[in-house]
Structure formats: C-alpha cells, structure tokens
Enzyme design. Structure first.
Site, mmCIF file in Angstrom:
data_model
loop_
_atom_site.group_PDB
_atom_site.id
_atom_site.type_symbol
_atom_site.label_atom_id
_atom_site.label_comp_id
_atom_site.label_asym_id
_atom_site.label_seq_id
_atom_site.Cartn_x
_atom_site.Cartn_y
_atom_site.Cartn_z
ATOM 1 N N ARG A 275 -28.574 14.163 -5.010
ATOM 2 C CA ARG A 275 -27.151 14.328 -5.337
ATOM 3 C C ARG A 275 -26.959 13.933 -6.798
ATOM 4 N NH1 ARG A 275 -22.961 10.816 -1.760
ATOM 5 N NH2 ARG A 275 -24.027 9.120 -2.827
ATOM 6 N N TYR B 77 -18.679 -5.151 -5.858
ATOM 7 C CA TYR B 77 -19.177 -4.900 -4.504
ATOM 8 C C TYR B 77 -20.400 -4.005 -4.567
ATOM 9 C CZ TYR B 77 -14.141 -5.652 -3.516
ATOM 10 O OH TYR B 77 -12.856 -6.113 -3.467
ATOM 11 N N ASP C 139 4.070 1.911 -4.207
ATOM 12 C CA ASP C 139 2.982 2.383 -5.069
ATOM 13 C C ASP C 139 2.846 1.404 -6.250
ATOM 14 O OD1 ASP C 139 1.801 5.557 -5.702
ATOM 15 O OD2 ASP C 139 1.662 3.997 -7.239
ATOM 16 N N TYR D 80 -14.433 7.809 -11.713
ATOM 17 C CA TYR D 80 -14.139 6.668 -10.843
ATOM 18 C C TYR D 80 -14.839 5.417 -11.370
ATOM 19 C CZ TYR D 80 -14.866 3.330 -7.114
ATOM 20 O OH TYR D 80 -14.954 2.157 -6.415
ATOM 21 N N SER E 67 -17.146 -2.880 -8.854
ATOM 22 C CA SER E 67 -18.197 -2.173 -8.126
ATOM 23 C C SER E 67 -19.521 -2.297 -8.856
ATOM 24 C CB SER E 67 -17.798 -0.699 -8.043
ATOM 25 O OG SER E 67 -18.883 0.081 -7.629
ATOM 26 N N GLY F 14 -25.894 12.359 -10.118
ATOM 27 C CA GLY F 14 -25.321 11.056 -10.451
ATOM 28 C C GLY F 14 -25.923 9.897 -9.673
ATOM 29 N N LYS G 68 -13.401 1.567 -13.085
ATOM 30 C CA LYS G 68 -13.793 0.187 -12.749
ATOM 31 C C LYS G 68 -14.283 -0.538 -14.001
ATOM 32 C CE LYS G 68 -12.811 0.378 -8.440
ATOM 33 N NZ LYS G 68 -11.591 -0.300 -8.020
ATOM 34 N N ASP H 23 0.866 -1.177 0.000
ATOM 35 C CA ASP H 23 0.000 0.000 0.000
ATOM 36 C C ASP H 23 0.904 1.228 0.000
ATOM 37 O OD1 ASP H 23 -3.225 0.317 1.267
ATOM 38 O OD2 ASP H 23 -1.972 2.091 0.971
ATOM 39 N N ASN I 253 -19.909 8.943 2.001
ATOM 40 C CA ASN I 253 -20.823 7.805 2.052
ATOM 41 C C ASN I 253 -21.734 7.879 3.276
ATOM 42 O OD1 ASN I 253 -18.021 6.260 0.786
ATOM 43 N ND2 ASN I 253 -19.928 6.248 -0.351
ATOM 44 N N LEU I 254 -22.865 7.217 3.138
ATOM 45 C CA LEU I 254 -23.928 7.357 4.135
ATOM 46 C C LEU I 254 -23.520 6.905 5.537
ATOM 47 C CD1 LEU I 254 -26.880 8.053 4.727
ATOM 48 C CD2 LEU I 254 -27.477 5.694 4.091
ATOM 49 N N THR J 280 -21.214 -0.020 -9.453
ATOM 50 C CA THR J 280 -21.292 1.189 -10.274
ATOM 51 C C THR J 280 -21.174 0.861 -11.773
ATOM 52 O OG1 THR J 280 -20.542 3.489 -10.267
ATOM 53 C CG2 THR J 280 -18.826 1.840 -10.280
#
Ligand code: NAD
Ligand code: UFG
Length: 338
Positions: free
Chosen positions: A292, A177, A58, A149, A124, A294, A153, A31, A199-200, A126
């Site tokens: 919001r 996910y 990296d 983003y 994702s 998108g 993906k 990481d 995020n919520l 998404t």
C-alpha cells in the site's frame, strides 16, 4: 478533575471517558458526531454507572465552545477530535487541514480565554515518518509524513509546543499513539469504521463476521521476518489508561511533555492473523496484494519513558486484543446500529 474530552464519542475517546470515570474524574464529552454515534454515551454510562454530560458541538464553532466552557469550566482538555482517515486525507487535504488544524486553533484560543491552559493531545507514531531507528524513542527525529493527515499531527505538535513556549502557564502533553486495537471487555463499545475499514484489525473482524470475503495483505516483500509489515498494536483500554496517567503532567510548571503510547512489541500482519485465529477459532482467508502506498516496513515503540515518568505500561497482550476486538464485532456486527 473536570475534563473536557473533545472527540469523546469516538473510538479512543469513549474508552478514555470510561477510564476517567473509573479513576474518579469528571469527564464532559464534546463531539460533532461526524464519525460517531450518540448511542456511545448511553453505553459508557451503562459500563460505569455514572452520567456522561454530552455536548454536540464542533471544535470549529467558537460560540458553541464558549458556551460549553462557560458551563463546564474544565480544568483540562483531552483533545481527540479530528479526522483520521489516511487515504481520505490525500483526496481531501483542505478538509483535513481546516478541521484538524483550524479546529484546534479555535479550541486552544477559547481555552486560553477561559483560563484553561492544560491540554493532552492525540498525536501519532506517524510523526516519525519512516523512523530513523527502531525501537522508536521520543528522541527519534520527526520525519517526513506521507499524507496530509500525518502532517496535521506533526504541525499541531509544533503549534502546541510553540504556544507552550510562549506562555509558560500552558501544560501540554503530546501522546504519540502506536496502533490501537481491541475494545472494552464488556463488548459494548468499540471501533466502528464507516464503510470498508482501512485498518487491519477492523478489516479482520469484518472478514470473521462474514461482512468481507478475505483479507488483503499489503505486501510480503518487506525487510521483516515474514515479509509483511510490523506494527506496535496496543489495546485501546491500555491506551485510554495512558491518558489518565498523563494527567499528572498537567501540574504547574510541567511545561511540554511527549510520550509514546505503545507496547514496545512489534507484530507482523501474518502474526496478527495467526493470533486472531488462535484467539477465536475462526480462519481468516487472505491473499497477498501489492504494497500500500505510503506504508513503512516496521514501526514499534520504546515504551520506557511513559513507564518511568508516568508509571504507565500496557497490560494486555495480543490474545486479549484479538478476543476483545472479536467480542465487540461479533456482538455488534453493525456497530452502534445494532
Ligand atoms: P474517531 O474518529 O473514532 O474519533 C474522533 C472523534 O472526533 C469522532 O467521534 C468525531 O465525530 C469527532 N470529530 C471530528 N471532527 C470534529 C470536530 N470538528 N468537532 C467535534 N468533533 C469532531 O477516531 P479515534 O480512532 O478515536 O482517534 C481519536 C484521535 O486519536 C484522533 O485525533 C486520531 O487522529 C488520533 N489517533 C488515532 C489513531 C488510530 O489508529 N485510531 C492513531 C493515532 C492517533
Ligand atoms: N494492512 C493490510 N491489510 C489491510 C490493512 C492493513 O495488510 O487491509 C497492513 C498494513 O500494510 C500495515 C498493517 O497492516 O502493515 C497496519 O495497517 P493499519 O492501516 O492498521 O495501520 P497503520 O500502521 O498503517 O496506521 C495506523 C493509523 C494511522 C496512525 C498509525 C500510527 O491508521 O492513523 O497507525 O502508528 F498514524
């Protein structure tokens, strides 16, 4: 199995390292600490009682990767490393494409040069865009993403699929996910967003701990039972276990595998508020704001394929997700700085 976990100091990666060790695997964390603290490593070691080798490297650093691959000799890579803030990606598209796509291309090239052709990739929900149907199965066509983003993906799924098609020695698992929340039961590792959470759940827990005044609910005029957005929230430990189960698809000839990791159940924003209040006894003040940009109305999975093929199923319900998110936040109000 010896497994290199890129992004292993992050939220989902750290929980996955715990589950890998508990299942008898040997994870090695790589990481760059862009969005993580090195303290995570010690906390994971305290949970499992095992050492976690850590490399601050990296994924865009080819030489650094070569050194790690020479030393670790991984049999597989679980690839979490990447930038993930939707709004930031709209402002900084170049940085997102360069880090997520450029970094993955370098990683995959180093992998093949070292004869390691097994990868599990963090994708994702998404990629489905505004889904063609609900619940979303893996056959649902990929859609138009609403931000860079999401496109990283979607494009990386295509890139990894093409690489596998060209060289059948590769085994590629794409895990899509849904919405990971919660934290490890110990309360010692969890989600640690920089600044104001997007995020919520982290927003709710920061209201509960008194760092934020009230929740802003983004729209109550969606075509959903109570008008607020519906999502498939999944406990991060269940999600982590899904990766352990997915390792069985990294055997010769498995090829390309794609799975949703969700619960198959949708909860609205107000359902989450009510469940959090019931689980913790804390009232969450909220206001209704405009939608919001998108966002979509409803997104939840069919989780059947992962159950049938991998024998995996989410076990924690919404109450555990809320309790565990709160245990982490309340015992670490400032994340890993505490
Ligand atoms: P996270 O930010 O906590 O973890 C990502 C980790 O990658 C961080 O520790 C960061 O320091 C590291 N990283 C970033 N760029 C790197 C680079 N160039 N080299 C080395 N390390 C780098 O995020 P997370 O929530 O744990 O997400 C993990 C993965 O799952 C990401 O790929 C994310 O896009 C994906 N994902 C997350 C969600 C979610 O809601 N959390 C949903 C779908 C997919
Ligand atoms: N929401 C609010 N207020 C907030 C934050 C969120 O009302 O302060 C609402 C959103 O409008 C949405 C729901 O809560 O209806 C969930 O929003 P999140 O931002 O928590 O999650 P998203 O579903 O928008 O997106 C998340 C990740 C993406 C990932 C996607 C996969 O942020 O990276 O899940 O399903 F791609």
């Amino acid at each position: 199995m010896r497994i290199l976990v890129t992004g292993g100091a992050g939220f989902i990666g750290s929980h996955t390292v715990v589950e890998l060790q508990e299942a008898g695997h040997e994870p090695f964390v790589l990481d760059n600490l862009y969005n993580a603290s090195e303290k995570v490593i010690g906390r994971v070691e305290a949970i499992t009682g095992k050492k976690v080798p850590f490399y601050k490297v990296d994924i865009r650093d080819r030489e650094g990767l070569n050194r790690v691959f020479d030393e670790v000799k991984p049999e597989a890579v679980i690839h979490f490393a990447g930038l993930k803030a939707v709004g930031e990606s709209v402002r900084m598209p170049w940085e997102y494409y360069e880090n997520n796509i450029g970094g993955t291309l370098t990683l995959v090239d180093v992998m093949r040069q070292h004869g390691c052709k097994n990868i599990i990739f963090s994708s994702s929900a998404t990629v489905y865009g505004d889904p063609a149907f609900i619940p979303i199965t893996e056959e649902c066509p990929k859609g138009q993403c609403t931000n860079p983003y999401g496109w990283t993906k979607s494009m990386l799924e295509q890139i990894l699929s093409d690489i596998q098609k060209a060289d059948q020695e590769w085994n590629v698992v794409l895990l899509r996910y849904f919405n990971p929340i919660g934290a490890h039961k110990s309360g010692t590792i969890g989600e640690n967003p920089n600044g104001i959470p997007n995020n919520l759940m982290p927003y709710i827990t920061q209201v509960a701990v008194g760092k934020l005044e009230k929740l802003h609910v983004f729209g109550n005029d969606y075509d959903t039972p109570d008008g607020t957005g519906v999502r498939d929230y999944i406990h991060v430990v269940d999600l982590a276990k899904g990766h352990v189960c997915a390792l069985k698809k990294l055997t010769p000839g498995s090829g390309l595998s794609i799975y949703n990791l969700g619960t198959g159940v949708g909860y609205s924003v107000l359902d989450i508020v009510k469940n959090f209040e019931a689980a913790t006894g804390i009232t969450i003040p909220y206001v209704i704001d405009p939608r919001r940009a998108g966002d979509i109305a409803t997104c939840y999975s069919s989780a059947d394929k992962a159950h049938e093929d991998l024998g995996w199923k989410a076990e924690n319900g919404i109450r555990e997700m809320c309790e565990d998110a709160w245990r982490w936040q309340s015992s670490n109000p400032n994340g890993y700085d505490d």
